[in-house]
Design an enzyme around this catalytic site. Structure first.
Site, PDB file in Angstrom:
ATOM      1  N   LYS A  98       3.180  -3.003   2.897  1.00  0.00           N
ATOM      2  CA  LYS A  98       4.130  -3.681   1.992  1.00  0.00           C
ATOM      3  C   LYS A  98       3.242  -4.496   0.968  1.00  0.00           C
ATOM      4  O   LYS A  98       3.615  -4.890  -0.105  1.00  0.00           O
ATOM      5  CB  LYS A  98       5.063  -4.679   2.799  1.00  0.00           C
ATOM      6  CG  LYS A  98       6.154  -3.800   3.190  1.00  0.00           C
ATOM      7  CD  LYS A  98       7.482  -4.790   3.654  1.00  0.00           C
ATOM      8  CE  LYS A  98       8.584  -3.992   3.942  1.00  0.00           C
ATOM      9  NZ  LYS A  98       8.509  -3.248   5.278  1.00  0.00           N
ATOM     10  N   GLU A 120      14.599 -11.616  -1.226  1.00  0.00           N
ATOM     11  CA  GLU A 120      15.166 -11.931   0.047  1.00  0.00           C
ATOM     12  C   GLU A 120      14.306 -11.130   1.089  1.00  0.00           C
ATOM     13  O   GLU A 120      13.523 -10.190   0.633  1.00  0.00           O
ATOM     14  CB  GLU A 120      16.540 -10.982  -0.058  1.00  0.00           C
ATOM     15  CG  GLU A 120      16.724  -9.643  -0.099  1.00  0.00           C
ATOM     16  CD  GLU A 120      16.241  -8.897  -1.323  1.00  0.00           C
ATOM     17  OE1 GLU A 120      16.177  -9.583  -2.165  1.00  0.00           O
ATOM     18  OE2 GLU A 120      15.819  -7.811  -0.928  1.00  0.00           O
ATOM     19  N   SER A 385       2.330   3.263   8.759  1.00  0.00           N
ATOM     20  CA  SER A 385       2.583   2.326   7.547  1.00  0.00           C
ATOM     21  C   SER A 385       2.425   1.049   8.227  1.00  0.00           C
ATOM     22  O   SER A 385       2.168   0.029   7.333  1.00  0.00           O
ATOM     23  CB  SER A 385       4.076   2.489   7.302  1.00  0.00           C
ATOM     24  OG  SER A 385       5.309   2.372   8.227  1.00  0.00           O
TER      25      SER A 385
HETATM   26  C1  LIG Z   1       9.360  -2.426   6.013  1.00  0.00           C
HETATM   27  C2  LIG Z   1       8.557  -1.239   6.664  1.00  0.00           C
HETATM   28  C3  LIG Z   1       8.912   0.109   6.571  1.00  0.00           C
HETATM   29  C4  LIG Z   1      10.241   0.848   5.861  1.00  0.00           C
HETATM   30  O1  LIG Z   1      10.080   0.403   4.507  1.00  0.00           O
HETATM   31  P1  LIG Z   1       9.889   1.671   3.424  1.00  0.00           P
HETATM   32  O2  LIG Z   1      10.193   1.218   2.240  1.00  0.00           O
HETATM   33  O3  LIG Z   1      10.656   2.849   3.818  1.00  0.00           O
HETATM   34  O4  LIG Z   1       8.201   2.067   3.679  1.00  0.00           O
HETATM   35  C5  LIG Z   1       8.136   0.947   7.300  1.00  0.00           C
HETATM   36  N1  LIG Z   1       7.081   0.728   7.965  1.00  0.00           N
HETATM   37  C6  LIG Z   1       6.813  -0.963   8.301  1.00  0.00           C
HETATM   38  C7  LIG Z   1       5.474  -1.068   9.010  1.00  0.00           C
HETATM   39  C8  LIG Z   1       7.473  -1.652   7.231  1.00  0.00           C
HETATM   40  O5  LIG Z   1       7.142  -2.857   7.334  1.00  0.00           O
END
Ligand SMILES: *Cc1c(COP(=O)(O)O)cnc(C)c1O
Length: 405
Positions: A98, A120, A385
């Site tokens: 993010k 938000e 992610s």
């Molecule tokens: C917020 C988040 C997501 C989901 O958000 P996307 O916009 O679909 O990527 C996925 N993995 C993590 C670790 C997150 O913090």
């Protein structure tokens, strides 16, 4: 392959923010001016040499990019098929992808002469990343959060406050994400000259799905080059979890014109019943939410349905418009992983690789494990992610340490 995607990123979305039939801008008239300002500034500023250089320097020296691509040899061996590789966004500063778009949004705000970032947050992940960017750039930061979420996500509230953000509790309605969106927009509209609204995924009205994708595309650009260098080949399969869809499109965008299978993984939660999951593309129908058109989990009146996932970052009833287009074109395939598969992948990755993943990311790991077995040989590249620190208490309190008994 049916379609040539070599010019795709330059031509999609169109000038009005349409990704085929999806996306666009369905906003109240008072938002048109501010969104146009952000759009025009973005197109001009993001292409300037200074902006690009500064962002690249931030990626490298502040965020620690490039994040590695890692060959998960023990996990692959356990699955007994294709080799699994991971793009380690869990090693990005603040522990998830993010921050890539939050730093981009913060830098844009700085070049636009804005003083304050407004957003938000639901689970608090976007709020923490944006508060980090605000501290870096010396900007004010205002994060709107439902009172229910403030109690639930206490550690992230502490982080945001430490980072200097003002956390605004939202006390009306269900006191969760939807009300927080309304509250944040209201605050933004009071002073769009000095503030900028920062969306947390590839969702919302134009230009945000494009802008956030562009900032996240660094993930795919790096991973493609790293994978080629490591193996001499492109991966056979590329995969990521899909909530709003930003980490997924960040990785996928670099592979659209390659002969790779691409799979988005949606959360199936407790199962396919209404309110038990957030598998938007798999079970939704086109509809409008938060200013854009997408596959939407909705009732007969077009109101968003309640959604659920063990991973709070994935429980959104809509999804990025670009995913909807690429699904319809058949370029990306979408599948699901339920809570149980997610937890199994979570514990397995801990034990096999010494990596504690975010529950969101564990959905992609679950799919990769299953796919690896099915494929027998070849390679899979998945986007890890984020890291699982934020999920530890929840997992251990509810499911223990994952010991097989
Ligand atoms: C917020 C988040 C997501 C989901 O958000 P996307 O916009 O679909 O990527 C996925 N993995 C993590 C670790 C997150 O913090």
């Amino acid at each position: 392959m049916k379609k040539d995607y070599s010019n795709y990123l330059q031509t999609t979305p169109d000038a009005d923010g349409n990704f085929g039939d999806y996306g666009g801008s369905f906003i109240p008239p008072q938002l048109t001016g501010p969104m146009t300002e952000i759009h025009d500034a973005y197109l001009k500023i993001s292409r300037s040499h200074r902006f690009i250089e500064e962002l690249r320097s931030i990626y490298k020296h502040y965020q620690g990019r490039p994040t590695p691509v890692y060959h998960a040899a023990r996990l692959s061996e356990m699955c007994g098929g294709a080799q699994i590789y991971m793009k380690r966004e869990d090693l990005n500063h603040t522990g998830a992808h993010k921050l890539n778009h939050c730093m981009g949004e913060g830098l844009l705000a700085k070049y636009m002469g804005k003083k304050k970032l407004i957003a938000e947050t639901g689970a608090g992940q976007h709020g923490v990343a944006l508060a980090t960017a605000a501290a870096y750039f010396g900007l004010e930061c205002e994060i709107h959060m439902g009172e229910v979420d403030i109690v639930k996500e206490h550690p992230n509230v502490i982080r945001m406050k430490l980072l200097g953000a003002k956390v605004v509790p939202v006390t009306h309605g269900l006191k969760t994400l939807k009300e927080a969106v309304d509250s944040a927009f209201e605050s933004y509209l009071k002073d769009p000259v000095n503030s900028i609204y920062c969306i947390g995924s590839v969702v919302g009205p134009h230009p945000f799905p494009m802008l956030v994708r562009d900032f996240q595309s660094v993930v795919g650009i790096e991973a493609r080059a790293q994978f080629l260098e490591m193996t001499g080949h492109l991966p056979d399969v590329v995969t990521a979890c899909v909530g709003g869809g930003s980490n997924a499109i960040g990785l996928f965008s670099a592979f659209l014109n390659d002969p790779c299978e691409i799979w988005g993984v949606e959360p199936l939660g407790r199962g396919p019943g209404v309110g038990d999951h957030a598998a938007t593309i798999t079970y939704g129908m086109p509809g409008i939410i938060h200013g854009f058109k997408c596959y939407l989990l909705q009732d007969e009146k077009g109101e968003p349905s309640p959604v659920y996932s063990i991973a709070s970052g994935l429980d959104y009833p809509g999804t990025g418009p670009e995913h909807c287009l690429l699904k319809d074109e058949g370029r990306i395939q979408y599948t699901t992983a339920d809570d149980k598969a997610c937890l199994d992948a979570f514990f397995t990755l801990c034990r096999q690789e010494g990596i504690i993943p975010a529950l969101e990311s564990a959905h992609a790991v679950a799919f990769a494990m299953e796919k690896a077995k099915e494929m027998k040989f070849g390679t899979i590249l998945l986007n890890l992610s984020g890291r699982g620190d934020k999920d530890l208490d929840f997992v251990v309190d509810n499911y223990g340490y994952g010991d097989p008994e």
